[in-house]
Design an enzyme around this catalytic site. Structure first.
Site, short mmCIF file in Angstrom:
data_model
loop_
_atom_site.label_atom_id
_atom_site.label_comp_id
_atom_site.label_asym_id
_atom_site.label_seq_id
_atom_site.Cartn_x
_atom_site.Cartn_y
_atom_site.Cartn_z
N HIS A 187 0.87 -1.17 0.00
CA HIS A 187 0.00 0.00 0.00
C HIS A 187 0.91 1.23 0.00
O HIS A 187 1.65 1.46 0.95
CB HIS A 187 -0.90 -0.02 1.24
CG HIS A 187 -1.76 1.20 1.38
ND1 HIS A 187 -3.14 1.16 1.40
CD2 HIS A 187 -1.44 2.52 1.50
CE1 HIS A 187 -3.61 2.40 1.52
NE2 HIS A 187 -2.60 3.23 1.59
N GLU A 243 -8.24 4.21 -3.89
CA GLU A 243 -9.18 5.20 -3.35
C GLU A 243 -8.46 6.48 -2.99
O GLU A 243 -7.23 6.53 -2.98
CB GLU A 243 -9.93 4.64 -2.12
CG GLU A 243 -9.04 4.46 -0.91
CD GLU A 243 -9.79 4.59 0.39
OE1 GLU A 243 -10.96 5.00 0.42
OE2 GLU A 243 -9.18 4.31 1.44
N ASN A 257 -8.47 9.70 -0.02
CA ASN A 257 -8.99 10.25 1.23
C ASN A 257 -8.91 11.77 1.13
O ASN A 257 -7.85 12.33 0.88
CB ASN A 257 -8.18 9.75 2.43
CG ASN A 257 -8.43 8.28 2.70
OD1 ASN A 257 -7.52 7.52 2.93
ND2 ASN A 257 -9.69 7.85 2.63
N ARG A 305 -8.95 14.28 3.18
CA ARG A 305 -8.75 14.90 4.51
C ARG A 305 -7.29 14.73 4.91
O ARG A 305 -6.54 14.03 4.23
CB ARG A 305 -9.61 14.17 5.53
CG ARG A 305 -9.32 12.67 5.49
CD ARG A 305 -9.92 11.91 6.62
NE ARG A 305 -9.99 10.49 6.36
CZ ARG A 305 -9.00 9.63 6.46
NH1 ARG A 305 -7.79 10.04 6.83
NH2 ARG A 305 -9.16 8.35 6.20
P1 ADP Z 1 -10.53 1.66 3.43
O1 ADP Z 1 -11.11 2.85 2.79
O2 ADP Z 1 -11.49 0.88 4.26
O3 ADP Z 1 -9.21 1.94 4.13
P2 ADP Z 1 -9.06 0.68 1.08
O4 ADP Z 1 -9.71 0.52 -0.24
O5 ADP Z 1 -8.17 1.87 1.27
O6 ADP Z 1 -10.19 0.66 2.22
O7 ADP Z 1 -8.23 -0.62 1.43
C1 ADP Z 1 -7.63 -0.82 2.68
C2 ADP Z 1 -6.67 -2.00 2.62
O8 ADP Z 1 -7.38 -3.19 2.23
C3 ADP Z 1 -5.56 -1.85 1.59
O9 ADP Z 1 -4.46 -1.11 2.06
C4 ADP Z 1 -5.20 -3.32 1.36
O10 ADP Z 1 -4.43 -3.85 2.41
C5 ADP Z 1 -6.56 -4.01 1.40
N1 ADP Z 1 -7.16 -4.08 0.03
C6 ADP Z 1 -8.11 -3.28 -0.49
N2 ADP Z 1 -8.39 -3.63 -1.77
C7 ADP Z 1 -7.59 -4.67 -2.08
C8 ADP Z 1 -7.39 -5.48 -3.25
N3 ADP Z 1 -8.10 -5.29 -4.36
N4 ADP Z 1 -6.47 -6.47 -3.18
C9 ADP Z 1 -5.74 -6.69 -2.06
N5 ADP Z 1 -5.89 -5.98 -0.92
C10 ADP Z 1 -6.80 -4.97 -0.92
#
Ligand code: ADP
Length: 445
Positions: free
Chosen positions: A208, A288, A290, A292
């Site tokens: 990430h 995604e 954020n 903020r």
């Molecule tokens: P939130 O808005 O709840 O934080 P995110 O979309 O940012 O959700 O995802 C949070 C975490 O979930 C990511 O950092 C990753 O670890 C995991 N994740 C989300 N989407 C995927 C994906 N398509 N494949 C693998 N891991 C994912």
């Protein structure tokens, strides 16, 4: 600059905003719940207003109460911090209607990026790669299996309005699909008030990596480099750092430029974070945004020397960014550990009274916290009690400082994640910078 700002938040971020306001000579109004009467954000603000009982939805999420407090104290602007109302386009709109500046992007931009499906579509149009996936899954008719097959297994079902790592389900085979979908929809409904979900290909142990951006009201946008946030528990970040051990100078410039272009395409204003997943072949995909300030913003502040919260205030007050992209210089390395009031083994919350609190100091250490000896960690709120941020000329020095600061951090009376942080940062793979989002799961299994 504003004369007076109300801070619609609590804990370390409320204090962080007070610091920025003090430096800019802006007066502050704290709001607090009945449980937070003795909190430091109440003590260090110029004025404070009680906005309701302990439960968040009756206080920190209570829009009429917060707006009344803003009107009584006659503020020019509201800073929402992170969490709570920070990504509520409705709240931002109410502020606007009441003639109070919301310190964040315009309501329409919050709304657009708050819908993860729309955000992906928009960012794809603006030239960022996205993970293959679907739009909102409308019905669960016969086509469902085919749609999932097209995305490919393993896949992940995610809430359109999701956040905080909640409302996600991984599905490895088609027999699990319908049950997982129903569960994800009902979880999404209860957590976010909308049962809308979508499907995305699930990447195996990705990294990430996110870009911090700033945009003013005059069309200027810059990026402040990336943060590596792969050390997570339950899809929530635990350790963050800048720069990422795997991002080269060339990639930073290239992807940073693409992010800036994408932000210009949506006329983005104020601070924000554009999040990517990197697969094991180093392909990256937007997941995604954020809209903020984020918990992990300090590591970017340490390596750029900028104050992101002061920039937020300046931007919201209508000032032009005081620097261009080529003026943003990256120096050294910074890591942040989120110290939570929780059992380091099970992650179960550990609320209660802190009987002794002594934070570390010394060269290269920054603590963002609202805790003190005798502070009571309430079960009503987030378990974050302190952010321990280390800076060094390189990753090795930053890690050495983080290590000794964890040893010298005294928090007694409750359990904290400190022992887990010690274990993670001394793991050979972590030291080498070789890890993905599954690191913690693998460490514990
Ligand atoms: P939130 O808005 O709840 O934080 P995110 O979309 O940012 O959700 O995802 C949070 C975490 O979930 C990511 O950092 C990753 O670890 C995991 N994740 C989300 N989407 C995927 C994906 N398509 N494949 C693998 N891991 C994912």
């Amino acid at each position: 600059m504003f004369r007076k700002v109300l801070i619609a938040n609590r804990g370390e971020i409320a204090l962080r905003i007070i610091c920025a306001c003090k430096e800019l000579q802006v007066r502050t109004v704290a709001v607090y719940s009945e449980a937070d009467r003795h909190c430091v954000h109440v003590r260090f603000s110029d004025e404070a207003v009680c906005i309701g009982p302990a439960k968040s939805y009756e206080s920190y999420l209570n829009i009429p109460s917060i707006i009344s407090a803003a009107e009584i104290t006659n503020v020019d602007a509201i800073h929402p911090g992170y969490g709570y109302l920070a990504e509520s386009s409705y709240f931002a709109e109410v502020c606007e209607t009441c003639g109070i500046k919301f310190i964040g992007p315009p309501p329409a931009v919050i709304e657009l990026m708050g819908d993860k499906v729309l955000a992906k579509k928009k960012m794809c149009e603006a030239g960022l790669p996205i993970i293959p996936g679907t739009g909102i899954i409308k019905d669960t008719g016969a086509e469902l299996e085919g749609i999932a097959e097209e995305v490919g297994y393993p896949l992940i079902i995610k809430a359109v309005a999701g956040g905080g790592g909640r409302g996600m389900r991984v599905v490895t085979k088609s027999e699990q699909l319908r049950n997982a979908l129903a569960t994800a929809q009902s979880e999404a409904e209860s957590a976010f008030g909308s049962s809308d979900v979508y499907i995305e290909r699930y990447l195996d142990n990705p990294r990430h990596i996110e870009f911090q951006i700033l945009g003013d009201q005059h069309g200027n946008v810059v990026h402040l480099g990336e943060r590596e946030c792969s050390i997570q528990r339950r899809h929530q970040k635990l350790i963050e750092e800048s720069p990422s051990p795997i991002v080269s100078e060339e990639l930073r410039q290239d992807l940073g430029q693409r992010v800036v272009q994408a932000m210009k395409a949506i006329n983005y204003q104020n601070t924000g974070t554009v999040e990517f997943l990197f697969d094991q072949e180093d392909h990256y995909y937007f997941i995604e945004m954020n809209t903020r300030v984020q918990v992990e913003h300090p590591v970017t502040e340490m390596v750029t020397g900028l104050d992101i919260v002061k920039e937020q205030l300046r931007i919201a007050a209508g000032e032009k960014l005081g620097f261009a992209q080529q003026d943003v210089l990256f120096r050294g390395h910074s890591l942040e550990c989120r110290i939570n009031a929780e059992c380091p083994e099970t992650f179960a919350p550990s609320p209660g009274k802190i009987t002794a609190y002594h934070p570390p100091g010394g060269p290269g250490i920054r603590i963002d916290s609202a805790a003190y000896t005798d502070y009571v960690v309430s079960p009503h709120y987030d378990s974050l009690i302190a952010k321990l941020i280390a800076y060094g000329v390189n990753r090795q020095e930053a890690l050495a400082r983080l290590n000794r600061a964890l040893d010298l951090f005294v928090i007694e009376g409750i359990e904290t994640s400190i022992p887990l942080h010690k274990k993670i940062i001394n793991h050979p793979d972590f030291i080498k910078g070789q890890f993905g989002t599954s690191f913690l799961g693998q460490l514990r299994s």
